[in-house]
Design an enzyme around this catalytic site. Structure first.
Site, PDB file in Angstrom:
ATOM      1  N   LYS A  44       0.836  -1.217   0.000  1.00 49.60           N
ATOM      2  CA  LYS A  44       0.000   0.000   0.000  1.00 49.60           C
ATOM      3  C   LYS A  44       0.866   1.260   0.000  1.00 49.60           C
ATOM      4  O   LYS A  44       0.639   2.175  -0.800  1.00 49.60           O
ATOM      5  CB  LYS A  44      -0.897   0.003   1.250  1.00 49.60           C
ATOM      6  CG  LYS A  44      -1.521   1.343   1.565  1.00 49.60           C
ATOM      7  CD  LYS A  44      -2.385   1.316   2.804  1.00 49.60           C
ATOM      8  CE  LYS A  44      -1.674   1.590   4.108  1.00 49.60           C
ATOM      9  NZ  LYS A  44      -1.436   2.991   4.468  1.00 49.60           N
ATOM     10  N   ASN A  45       1.851   1.302   0.899  1.00 50.13           N
ATOM     11  CA  ASN A  45       2.588   2.554   1.083  1.00 50.13           C
ATOM     12  C   ASN A  45       3.597   2.832  -0.035  1.00 50.13           C
ATOM     13  O   ASN A  45       4.182   3.910  -0.092  1.00 50.13           O
ATOM     14  CB  ASN A  45       3.259   2.577   2.460  1.00 50.13           C
ATOM     15  CG  ASN A  45       2.217   2.690   3.572  1.00 50.13           C
ATOM     16  OD1 ASN A  45       1.046   2.983   3.314  1.00 50.13           O
ATOM     17  ND2 ASN A  45       2.633   2.438   4.803  1.00 50.13           N
ATOM     18  N   CYS A  67      -4.987   7.690   9.517  1.00 48.90           N
ATOM     19  CA  CYS A  67      -5.233   7.209  10.878  1.00 48.90           C
ATOM     20  C   CYS A  67      -4.932   8.309  11.898  1.00 48.90           C
ATOM     21  O   CYS A  67      -4.038   9.138  11.687  1.00 48.90           O
ATOM     22  CB  CYS A  67      -4.353   5.993  11.163  1.00 48.90           C
ATOM     23  SG  CYS A  67      -4.758   4.582  10.127  1.00 48.90           S
ATOM     24  N   ARG A 112      -0.173  15.103  13.148  1.00 46.08           N
ATOM     25  CA  ARG A 112       0.643  14.607  12.023  1.00 46.08           C
ATOM     26  C   ARG A 112       0.934  15.792  11.108  1.00 46.08           C
ATOM     27  O   ARG A 112       0.276  15.981  10.085  1.00 46.08           O
ATOM     28  CB  ARG A 112      -0.094  13.484  11.269  1.00 46.08           C
ATOM     29  CG  ARG A 112      -0.265  12.227  12.107  1.00 46.08           C
ATOM     30  CD  ARG A 112      -0.984  11.125  11.351  1.00 46.08           C
ATOM     31  NE  ARG A 112      -0.121  10.408  10.424  1.00 46.08           N
ATOM     32  CZ  ARG A 112      -0.532   9.388   9.670  1.00 46.08           C
ATOM     33  NH1 ARG A 112      -1.787   8.975   9.746  1.00 46.08           N
ATOM     34  NH2 ARG A 112       0.297   8.783   8.843  1.00 46.08           N
ATOM     35  N   ASP A 122       4.464   0.728  12.075  1.00 48.62           N
ATOM     36  CA  ASP A 122       3.240   0.086  11.563  1.00 48.62           C
ATOM     37  C   ASP A 122       3.121  -1.376  11.990  1.00 48.62           C
ATOM     38  O   ASP A 122       2.139  -2.043  11.665  1.00 48.62           O
ATOM     39  CB  ASP A 122       3.182   0.196  10.029  1.00 48.62           C
ATOM     40  CG  ASP A 122       3.004   1.633   9.579  1.00 48.62           C
ATOM     41  OD1 ASP A 122       2.599   2.463  10.412  1.00 48.62           O
ATOM     42  OD2 ASP A 122       3.294   1.938   8.408  1.00 48.62           O
ATOM     43  N   ARG A 131      -8.775  -0.792   4.608  1.00 46.59           N
ATOM     44  CA  ARG A 131      -8.014   0.269   3.937  1.00 46.59           C
ATOM     45  C   ARG A 131      -6.669  -0.265   3.470  1.00 46.59           C
ATOM     46  O   ARG A 131      -6.116   0.217   2.487  1.00 46.59           O
ATOM     47  CB  ARG A 131      -7.728   1.417   4.919  1.00 46.59           C
ATOM     48  CG  ARG A 131      -8.934   2.207   5.312  1.00 46.59           C
ATOM     49  CD  ARG A 131      -8.525   3.307   6.226  1.00 46.59           C
ATOM     50  NE  ARG A 131      -7.588   4.164   5.511  1.00 46.59           N
ATOM     51  CZ  ARG A 131      -7.261   5.378   5.890  1.00 46.59           C
ATOM     52  NH1 ARG A 131      -7.770   5.874   6.985  1.00 46.59           N
ATOM     53  NH2 ARG A 131      -6.430   6.096   5.186  1.00 46.59           N
TER      54      ARG A 131
HETATM   55  N1  EPU Z   1       6.537  14.548  10.530  1.00 41.13           N
HETATM   56  C1  EPU Z   1       6.717  15.885  10.830  1.00 41.13           C
HETATM   57  N2  EPU Z   1       6.577  16.789   9.813  1.00 41.13           N
HETATM   58  C2  EPU Z   1       6.274  16.434   8.546  1.00 41.13           C
HETATM   59  C3  EPU Z   1       6.098  15.063   8.238  1.00 41.13           C
HETATM   60  C4  EPU Z   1       6.241  14.148   9.267  1.00 41.13           C
HETATM   61  O1  EPU Z   1       6.982  16.251  11.968  1.00 41.13           O
HETATM   62  O2  EPU Z   1       6.173  17.310   7.687  1.00 41.13           O
HETATM   63  C5  EPU Z   1       6.687  13.571  11.605  1.00 41.13           C
HETATM   64  C6  EPU Z   1       5.376  12.818  11.857  1.00 41.13           C
HETATM   65  O3  EPU Z   1       4.540  13.526  12.740  1.00 41.13           O
HETATM   66  C7  EPU Z   1       5.859  11.514  12.416  1.00 41.13           C
HETATM   67  C8  EPU Z   1       7.168  11.289  11.676  1.00 41.13           C
HETATM   68  O4  EPU Z   1       7.569  12.550  11.181  1.00 41.13           O
HETATM   69  O5  EPU Z   1       6.125  11.659  13.772  1.00 41.13           O
HETATM   70  C9  EPU Z   1       7.099  10.314  10.532  1.00 41.13           C
HETATM   71  O6  EPU Z   1       6.118  10.720   9.586  1.00 41.13           O
HETATM   72  P1  EPU Z   1       6.186  10.269   8.067  1.00 41.13           P
HETATM   73  O7  EPU Z   1       6.119  11.482   7.220  1.00 41.13           O
HETATM   74  O8  EPU Z   1       7.321   9.335   7.900  1.00 41.13           O
HETATM   75  O9  EPU Z   1       4.826   9.452   7.935  1.00 41.13           O
HETATM   76  P2  EPU Z   1       3.661   9.571   6.873  1.00 41.13           P
HETATM   77  O10 EPU Z   1       4.189   9.874   5.527  1.00 41.13           O
HETATM   78  O11 EPU Z   1       2.606  10.461   7.435  1.00 41.13           O
HETATM   79  C10 EPU Z   1       3.808   7.053   6.234  1.00 41.13           C
HETATM   80  C11 EPU Z   1       2.830   5.921   6.141  1.00 41.13           C
HETATM   81  C12 EPU Z   1       2.410   5.496   7.536  1.00 41.13           C
HETATM   82  C13 EPU Z   1       3.642   5.134   8.350  1.00 41.13           C
HETATM   83  C14 EPU Z   1       4.683   6.263   8.314  1.00 41.13           C
HETATM   84  C15 EPU Z   1       5.989   5.900   8.995  1.00 41.13           C
HETATM   85  C16 EPU Z   1       1.655   6.276   4.065  1.00 41.13           C
HETATM   86  C17 EPU Z   1       0.442   6.711   3.359  1.00 41.13           C
HETATM   87  N3  EPU Z   1       1.667   6.363   5.384  1.00 41.13           N
HETATM   88  O12 EPU Z   1       3.107   8.107   6.894  1.00 41.13           O
HETATM   89  O13 EPU Z   1       1.617   4.340   7.354  1.00 41.13           O
HETATM   90  O14 EPU Z   1       3.281   4.906   9.689  1.00 41.13           O
HETATM   91  O15 EPU Z   1       4.961   6.627   6.953  1.00 41.13           O
HETATM   92  O16 EPU Z   1       6.564   4.780   8.378  1.00 41.13           O
HETATM   93  O17 EPU Z   1       2.614   5.832   3.453  1.00 41.13           O
HETATM   94  C18 EPU Z   1       0.061   2.704   7.927  1.00 41.13           C
HETATM   95  O18 EPU Z   1       0.296   2.171   6.833  1.00 41.13           O
HETATM   96  O19 EPU Z   1      -0.607   2.149   8.830  1.00 41.13           O
HETATM   97  C19 EPU Z   1       0.586   4.046   8.180  1.00 41.13           C
HETATM   98  C20 EPU Z   1       0.128   4.820   9.158  1.00 41.13           C
END
Ligand code: EPU
Length: 417
Positions: free
Chosen positions: A10-11, A105, A110, A294, A386
């Protein structure tokens, strides 16, 4: 003893789908998971003028030639997190973007400040007002050197996508290193991009004038694979998990061996055999190659079986603990202090009506339900669907007695086929 096939990731599929917006040509995507986050993403792109055809159960043809920028539907975009990759894709192709703030989620705050910092470094003027993120620029995206303050998957991918066709060479420093970063870079390179260093701390993107179509297969879902591995260990079962890249699973494999399970690795499969008595352990979630956040809720469920007090330190999100209350309803002895989850075991779980609080919290209660005697009723399973392709069918194939009674319309859209 049973076996299960893992679907596409998915990701990885999400950024790749939105990256298709950069390409004025037909793209064939293979090994796509059949999950509602993907259905929703296709619906968003269709609404913007993309032509999407399902060629078979896991293969789609995507043609974004006629996509109209800044036209994504707010109500669809806000349902999922991955929709924010549209920002990088629209900015990259059209020099402007307007997309509703993403959903996803609920793990507490975030922020997307690092995405914004990257877009601004590339010459974008970014506004977040009225529930939208809007990027504009005088002459389109420009190359930049960007240092991320945190390891962020989303911002690394968004900037990589935006920079693929931007003028000049962009450097992303302190880049996230997850396998889906590498997969998206490989996809873009298959379309003619010039990206090196994906999977390391520094990614170099030499902008090219135009991308072309390609056929690309998404990597296997390491979190789905990990969830089956943990489910096998949690139920003292014996399961071969096919269509995986064992290297992506190393942190999970290491923890399972630590608690006493046996993990055998093959070229594209792992075989997990659980143990009668499970040892306690401690886990700290970290960016790749560390233990994935995750996989945290699934580990908690499994560790209810372990002797003694295990703990999980959640270092990525400040509030990924809503599932704990549900496991405690099933008789688990779990408490949360700050960002640490303490699991007291061994404890025999018992069936109770529970809810899926989010995607991974949902699969954790499903694993707990497999561990306990009696019949568990799980509601809100649309959240599990999802991200897990045919989860009930796959678990049934492994011998679980599981029925889907009904499911709310996952994303309020018709099937994308
Ligand atoms: N963060 C910031 N600022 C930003 C972006 C992120 O402070 O601009 C912080 C976040 O708050 C968090 C950390 O950095 O504490 C990591 O966030 P990241 O950007 O890596 O996560 P994401 O892109 O929002 C994706 C996956 C998540 C997975 C995370 C970490 C997708 C659509 N989502 O989220 O997947 O937990 O990377 O690996 O790819 C899941 O699949 O269940 C899921 C939640």
């Amino acid at each position: 003893m049973g076996s299960v096939e893992v679907s596409g990731f998915k990701n990885a599929a999400l950024p790749i789908i939105y990256a298709c917006v950069l390409v004025k040509d037909k793209i064939v995507l293979e090994n796509m998971p059949n999950i509602s986050d993907i259905t929703c993403s296709f619906e968003i792109l269709r609404g913007m003028g993309a032509k999407i055809r399902m060629l078979d159960k896991t293969t789609y043809e995507v043609d974004c030639t006629d996509v109209i920028p800044c036209s994504s539907e707010y109500d669809l975009v806000r349902r999922i997190r991955g929709s924010y990759y549209l920002l990088g894709a629209e900015f990259g192709r059209f020099g402007k973007s307007r997309v509703g703030l993403p959903g996803g989620c609920d793990f507490g705050v975030r922020p997307i400040d690092q995405h914004i910092k990257g877009f601004e470094a590339m010459g974008g003027i970014v506004n977040t007002e009225g529930g939208y993120v809007e990027i504009s620029s005088e002459d389109g995206p420009k190359s930049a050197s960007i240092f991320f303050d945190v390891s962020t998957v989303g911002a690394t991918l968004n900037i990589m996508i935006a920079a693929a066709t931007a003028e000049g060479t962009t450097y992303i420093d302190n880049a996230a290193k997850e396998p889906h970063i590498v997969d998206c870079a490989n996809f873009l390179n298959s379309c003619g991009a010039n990206i090196t260093g994906a999977g390391s701390d520094v990614i170099k993107i030499r902008g090219v004038e135009e991308l072309h179509g390609c056929t690309y297969a998404i990597i296997p879902d390491m979190i789905e694979a990990g969830s089956f591995m943990v489910a096998a260990a949690a139920t003292a079962g014996s399961v071969r998990i096919n269509n995986v890249i064992p290297k992506h699973l190393e942190s999970i494999t290491a923890k399972l061996i630590e608690v006493g399970a046996d993990v055998e690795e093959f070229d594209d499969a792992v075989h997990v055999t659980g143990c009668a008595k499970m040892r306690k352990t401690s886990v700290k979630t970290l960016p790749y190659p560390g233990f994935p956040t995750d996989m945290h809720p699934q580990m908690t469920a499994m560790l209810c079986r372990a002797e003694g007090v295990s703990y999980i330190n959640e270092s990525i999100y400040d509030n990924r603990f809503r599932y704990v209350e549900e496991l405690n309803r099933m008789g688990a002895q779990i408490k949360v202090e700050g960002r640490i989850v303490y699991i007291e075991g061994p404890c025999q779980l018992s069936a109770a009506p529970v809810i899926a609080t989010d995607l991974r919290g949902g699969i954790a209660v499903m694993i707990a339900a497999l561990m306990c005697e009696g019949q568990t009723e799980i509601s809100e399973i649309n959240l599990i669907e999802r991200g897990y392709d045919d989860i009930c069918g796959k678990l049934r194939g492994l011998g679980a007695d599981i029925q889907k009674i009904s499911v709310p319309d996952p994303v309020g859209v018709k099937k994308a086929n």
